[in-house]
Design a protein around this motif. Structure first.
Motif, PDB file in Angstrom:
ATOM      1  N   ARG A 516       0.951  -1.104   0.029  1.00 41.71           N
ATOM      2  CA  ARG A 516      -0.073   0.093   0.062  1.00 41.71           C
ATOM      3  C   ARG A 516       0.864   1.189  -0.110  1.00 41.71           C
ATOM      4  N   LEU A 517       1.905   1.115   0.939  1.00 38.35           N
ATOM      5  CA  LEU A 517       2.752   2.615   0.762  1.00 38.35           C
ATOM      6  C   LEU A 517       3.563   2.654  -0.611  1.00 38.35           C
ATOM      7  N   ILE A 518       3.957   1.594  -1.148  1.00 33.55           N
ATOM      8  CA  ILE A 518       4.466   1.662  -2.485  1.00 33.55           C
ATOM      9  C   ILE A 518       3.913   2.221  -3.564  1.00 33.55           C
ATOM     10  N   LEU A 519       2.473   1.724  -3.302  1.00 30.83           N
ATOM     11  CA  LEU A 519       1.676   2.186  -4.598  1.00 30.83           C
ATOM     12  C   LEU A 519       1.166   3.760  -4.270  1.00 30.83           C
ATOM     13  N   ASN A 520       1.115   4.070  -3.038  1.00 32.67           N
ATOM     14  CA  ASN A 520       0.565   5.533  -2.709  1.00 32.67           C
ATOM     15  C   ASN A 520       1.705   6.341  -3.057  1.00 32.67           C
ATOM     16  N   ASN A 521       3.135   5.979  -2.662  1.00 33.89           N
ATOM     17  CA  ASN A 521       4.044   6.898  -3.072  1.00 33.89           C
ATOM     18  C   ASN A 521       4.364   6.773  -4.442  1.00 33.89           C
ATOM     19  N   SER A 522       4.120   5.984  -5.218  1.00 38.13           N
ATOM     20  CA  SER A 522       4.294   5.970  -6.658  1.00 38.13           C
ATOM     21  C   SER A 522       3.475   7.045  -7.297  1.00 38.13           C
ATOM     22  N   GLN A 523       2.581   7.544  -6.758  1.00 36.20           N
ATOM     23  CA  GLN A 523       1.665   8.625  -7.437  1.00 36.20           C
ATOM     24  C   GLN A 523       2.299  10.074  -6.983  1.00 36.20           C
ATOM     25  N   LYS A 524       3.282  10.173  -6.225  1.00 36.46           N
ATOM     26  CA  LYS A 524       3.815  11.502  -5.682  1.00 36.46           C
ATOM     27  C   LYS A 524       5.125  12.124  -6.271  1.00 36.46           C
ATOM     28  N   GLN A 525       5.337  13.064  -6.428  1.00 41.69           N
ATOM     29  CA  GLN A 525       6.628  13.634  -6.823  1.00 41.69           C
ATOM     30  C   GLN A 525       7.559  13.599  -5.529  1.00 41.69           C
ATOM     31  N   ALA A 526       7.005  13.922  -4.260  1.00 44.85           N
ATOM     32  CA  ALA A 526       7.809  13.962  -3.128  1.00 44.85           C
ATOM     33  C   ALA A 526       6.930  13.345  -2.095  1.00 44.85           C
ATOM     34  N   VAL A 527       7.121  12.619  -0.908  1.00 45.96           N
ATOM     35  CA  VAL A 527       6.438  12.039  -0.016  1.00 45.96           C
ATOM     36  C   VAL A 527       7.048  12.419   1.351  1.00 45.96           C
ATOM     37  N   SER A 528       6.455  12.134   2.533  1.00 44.35           N
ATOM     38  CA  SER A 528       6.887  12.578   3.603  1.00 44.35           C
ATOM     39  C   SER A 528       7.960  11.435   4.205  1.00 44.35           C
ATOM     40  N   LEU A 529       8.994  12.037   5.060  1.00 45.03           N
ATOM     41  CA  LEU A 529      10.160  11.506   5.511  1.00 45.03           C
ATOM     42  C   LEU A 529       9.541  10.207   6.286  1.00 45.03           C
ATOM     43  N   GLY A 530       8.458  10.347   7.014  1.00 46.56           N
ATOM     44  CA  GLY A 530       7.690   9.536   7.641  1.00 46.56           C
ATOM     45  C   GLY A 530       7.217   7.988   6.986  1.00 46.56           C
ATOM     46  N   ASP A 531       6.711   8.331   5.909  1.00 41.00           N
ATOM     47  CA  ASP A 531       6.151   7.434   5.057  1.00 41.00           C
ATOM     48  C   ASP A 531       7.508   6.559   4.327  1.00 41.00           C
ATOM     49  N   GLU A 532       8.549   7.242   4.058  1.00 43.19           N
ATOM     50  CA  GLU A 532       9.719   6.638   3.404  1.00 43.19           C
ATOM     51  C   GLU A 532      10.355   5.743   4.547  1.00 43.19           C
ATOM     52  N   ILE A 533      10.378   6.285   5.543  1.00 45.49           N
ATOM     53  CA  ILE A 533      10.916   5.218   6.530  1.00 45.49           C
ATOM     54  C   ILE A 533      10.079   4.161   7.057  1.00 45.49           C
ATOM     55  N   ASN A 534       8.749   4.312   7.017  1.00 47.92           N
ATOM     56  CA  ASN A 534       7.800   3.210   7.207  1.00 47.92           C
ATOM     57  C   ASN A 534       8.211   2.112   6.131  1.00 47.92           C
ATOM     58  N   ALA A 535       8.279   2.530   4.811  1.00 51.49           N
ATOM     59  CA  ALA A 535       8.357   1.457   3.870  1.00 51.49           C
ATOM     60  C   ALA A 535       9.678   0.914   4.047  1.00 51.49           C
ATOM     61  N   ILE A 536      10.817   1.504   4.300  1.00 53.45           N
ATOM     62  CA  ILE A 536      11.967   0.763   4.528  1.00 53.45           C
ATOM     63  C   ILE A 536      12.059  -0.125   5.471  1.00 53.45           C
ATOM     64  N   ASN A 537      11.396   0.285   6.846  1.00 52.09           N
ATOM     65  CA  ASN A 537      11.336  -0.350   7.759  1.00 52.09           C
ATOM     66  C   ASN A 537      10.578  -1.760   7.495  1.00 52.09           C
ATOM     67  N   LEU A 538       9.504  -1.672   6.966  1.00 50.08           N
ATOM     68  CA  LEU A 538       8.675  -2.866   6.535  1.00 50.08           C
ATOM     69  C   LEU A 538       9.454  -3.801   5.649  1.00 50.08           C
ATOM     70  N   TYR A 539       9.945  -3.159   4.776  1.00 49.79           N
ATOM     71  CA  TYR A 539      11.126  -3.875   3.619  1.00 49.79           C
ATOM     72  C   TYR A 539      12.095  -4.686   4.273  1.00 49.79           C
ATOM     73  N   LEU A 540      12.661  -4.165   5.377  1.00 50.58           N
ATOM     74  CA  LEU A 540      13.671  -4.793   6.131  1.00 50.58           C
ATOM     75  C   LEU A 540      13.086  -5.713   7.174  1.00 50.58           C
ATOM     76  N   GLU A 541      12.148  -5.816   7.483  1.00 49.94           N
ATOM     77  CA  GLU A 541      11.359  -6.657   8.516  1.00 49.94           C
ATOM     78  C   GLU A 541      11.059  -7.899   7.591  1.00 49.94           C
ATOM     79  N   LEU A 542      10.447  -7.561   6.315  1.00 52.48           N
ATOM     80  CA  LEU A 542      10.062  -8.784   5.500  1.00 52.48           C
ATOM     81  C   LEU A 542      11.173  -9.533   4.877  1.00 52.48           C
TER      82      LEU A 542
END
Length: 680
Positions: A516-542
């Motif tokens: 869901r984060l990847i798909l949401n961020n793909s529609q934006k030119q810039a994303v909040s640092l919080g969303d990017e951190i959440n996406a990285i954190n989920l990726y590392l956990e998986l």
């Protein structure tokens, strides 16, 4: 001095005057020339003849002992009224050589602390009710039957210095004073200067003109004020008057004679305010004994002129003026205080705007008494009058000019042609038409170039945005790599087969959030640092779960960073995290460690991805050609996207790789530093 028919002058011999006075005395007339109101007598009648001749010849108007004036009576005879000014408070008259005194008994009946025991007479007249009206230095006095019956100082306690008194109608008087023009009627004083400031100047003489209610005023320093029926006209030196300080006025027929402290003037009262109006002037060079005139009197043939040097009798009826028109020439032309050759025209620079003209009119008889009128066409069309032979103009603006000057002799005859010089002051180069045209062309070219550059810039931005969108989609496809999705789903399936519901549920939930984060961020030119951190954190956990805890990770963010308000480009950090796992950690035979740190410096976020893997050199040696190509493609994709973002936003985003080594010099991992700008 006497003007004869040939316009020559000759002195009056003493014996001639003596015989004239004896002849007048024998005839029972008042001494002096008939009609003259400026002769003076001594207080003692027995010493009469010599003082009269002496003061007449010297032109005295303010005698030491007696001041007098002729007052006509109804029967046509004349009374010579003498006023002592020093010794006592007595007015005296001489009627056919008999002395009479008028005592100021009005003073004896009225007590006033500021009263004076002497007269200070400035002017006197006989009004229409046969009262003797006296203007004094402190008020107005009325005599009748030898007695004073009104004095403004005593009766009204009103003090006013009155130099001239004129009756304009029965019971109404105009008063010339130091403070301007006043009116007296029914024992009330009115300052006419309060109604019109032009009447506030010092008045030296008042002359009633022919029309009812019109009069002329001589002033001290302001010139001649003429009050016509519907307008007031001021004539001064700029109109051709020889001086602005007027001492006496005289009306003979239609001609108004004006005595000043510098010369005699005459004008036609019917032409005042008209185009053909002119003033004729006379000076010592014309026969006057002095240019400083005290008093004027006259009759149908002569004007009698009293001066401090004596008396001039001007036979104006037989006076033949010079009919030659005086020629005039411009003798010098000065530019910035420097004389130059006189030419008909000049072309000057913009800073040569201080111009001086010297001119001279030629007249053998009136040399030095010529007047001039001049104008500078291009600056003003009005003529200016002067007695000077030089005129200067400063700070002239750029333009074309024509200077014209005309000489005027004392009879008012002007030069046949005006002397003239034309010149042009050029504008500064920045005001010339060619410079303005060049500036307009440059401006138009600048606007056109700006338009073209802006158009190119917009086109380039559009292309950059398209490229960025394409690379962003490529980055999205990298983040949603089929192998990653397939392996993740296999891991979930494995948990399900093993009936590990908790792990499968957690794994599936995290995978869904990441998608869901990847798909949401793909529609934006810039994303909040919080969303990017959440996406990285989920990726590392998986990935950590999928590789069965083969590595551990730490994500450190400086507490002062507000992750909800800081925006960065998406999908730029995750590829380097993926490289750290696949090309660093996977080659280890021990547990791996990945540390991600973020700090804020001014307007950028610095992200550090550090691993303890095998290092870049060892990783490249272990990879197959296919794997090297895959890794090269991923890095090139990120680098291309960074270049596009740098060009679009005019910023610098860079990635720095640092190889880490242990104490023995063996590879200890890799550190990647990524500078990401904050995007508003």
């Amino acid at each position: 001095m006497i003007f004869n028919e040939k316009q020559k002058t000759q002195p009056i011999e003493r014996g001639e005057v003596w015989e004239a006075f004896k002849e007048v005395r024998a005839g029972g007339e008042s001494p002096g020339v008939d009609g003259i109101t400026i002769v003076t007598v001594a207080s003692n009648p027995r010493k009469y003849l010599y003082p009269v001749w002496n003061r007449l010849a010297s032109g005295s108007y303010h005698p030491q002992a007696v001041r007098q004036a002729e007052i006509p009576k109804e029967d046509g005879s004349k009374r010579l009224l003498g006023i002592p000014t020093v010794t006592d408070r007595v007015a005296q008259t001489v009627i056919k050589w008999k002395l009479e005194k008028y005592t100021n008994n009005h003073w004896s009946r009225n007590s006033f602390e500021k009263s004076r025991n002497v007269f200070s007479i400035k002017d006197l007249l006989l009004d229409k009710e046969n009262n003797i009206v006296i203007g004094e230095s402190a008020g107005l006095t009325f005599f009748k039957d030898g007695n004073v019956f009104f004095n403004s100082l005593f009766d009204l306690k009103f003090e006013l210095r009155i130099d001239i008194v004129k009756e304009i109608e029965e019971g109404r008087f105009l008063l010339g004073t130091n403070s301007g023009l006043w009116q007296f009627s029914k024992q009330k004083f009115e300052n006419l200067g309060d109604k019109n400031p032009v009447f506030s100047h010092r008045i030296t003489d008042i002359l009633l003109l022919k029309d009812t209610g019109t009069f002329a005023l001589g002033t001290k320093g302001t010139g001649l004020i003429v009050n016509l029926t519907d307008t007031i006209i001021i004539l001064n030196k700029s109109h051709g008057l020889s001086s602005n300080s007027i001492s006496s006025l005289l009306l003979l027929g239609d001609y108004l004679w004006i005595g000043t402290n510098y010369g005699l003037n005459v004008l036609d009262v019917n032409k005042i305010g008209k185009d053909d109006f002119k003033i004729t002037t006379y000076f010592k060079s014309n026969g006057l004994i002095s240019n400083e005139i005290n008093k004027l009197a006259g009759d149908e043939n002569n004007v009698y002129i009293a001066t401090n040097q004596g008396m001039t009798i001007f036979n104006y009826r037989n006076y033949k003026p010079v009919g030659v028109k005086p020629p005039v020439y411009i003798s010098e032309f000065g530019i910035m205080k420097r004389d130059t050759t006189v030419k008909s025209g000049y072309r000057l620079k913009d800073n040569q705007n201080l111009i001086t003209f010297h001119y001279i009119g030629l007249s053998f008889r009136d040399a030095g008494n010529l007047k001039y009128k001049y104008r500078l066409r291009g600056l003003s069309e009005e003529w200016n009058y002067t007695s000077n032979t030089e005129v200067e103009y400063a700070f002239l603006p750029p333009d074309s000019y024509i200077f014209e000057v005309i000489a005027i002799n004392p009879e008012g005859i002007e030069s046949a042609e005006a002397a003239n010089i034309s010149f042009t002051i050029m504008p500064p180069f920045y005001k010339t038409w060619w410079f303005i045209l060049i500036m307009l062309l440059i401006l138009a070219a600048g606007v056109y170039l700006y338009y073209r550059n802006r158009l190119k810039q917009l086109k380039k931005e559009h292309e950059l945005r398209n490229d960025i969108d394409w690379y962003r989609q490529q980055a999205l496809s990298k983040q949603m790599d089929p192998h990653f999705v397939f392996n993740t789903l296999n891991s979930i399936q494995s948990f399900i087969i093993k009936n590990d519901r908790l792990s499968s549920s957690q794994y599936l939930s995290k995978f869904a959030k990441l998608m869901r984060l990847i798909l949401n961020n793909s529609q934006k030119q810039a994303v909040s640092l919080g969303d990017e951190i959440n996406a990285i954190n989920l990726y590392l956990e998986l990935e950590s779960l999928r590789f069965q805890q083969k590595f551990e990770f730490h994500l450190e963010v400086v507490p002062t960073i507000d992750t909800s308000t800081c925006f960065i480009p998406p999908f730029l950090i995750q590829p380097y995290v993926e490289n750290a796992i696949w090309h660093g950690i996977m080659g280890l035979d021990k547990p791996g460690r990945i540390t991600i740190g973020m700090i804020k410096k001014q307007n950028e976020i610095t992200c550090t991805v550090e691993d303890n893997g095998i290092g870049r050199k060892r990783s490249m040696e272990m990879k197959t050609d296919l794997e090297r190509k895959k890794q090269s493609y991923g890095i090139e994709l990120v680098e291309s996207r960074l270049k596009l973002l740098n060009n679009l936003y005019g910023i610098e985003m860079k990635v720095v790789f640092i190889d880490l080594y242990d104490e023995t010099g063996q590879s200890a991992g890799t550190r990647v530093t990524i500078n990401l700008p904050l995007i508003s």
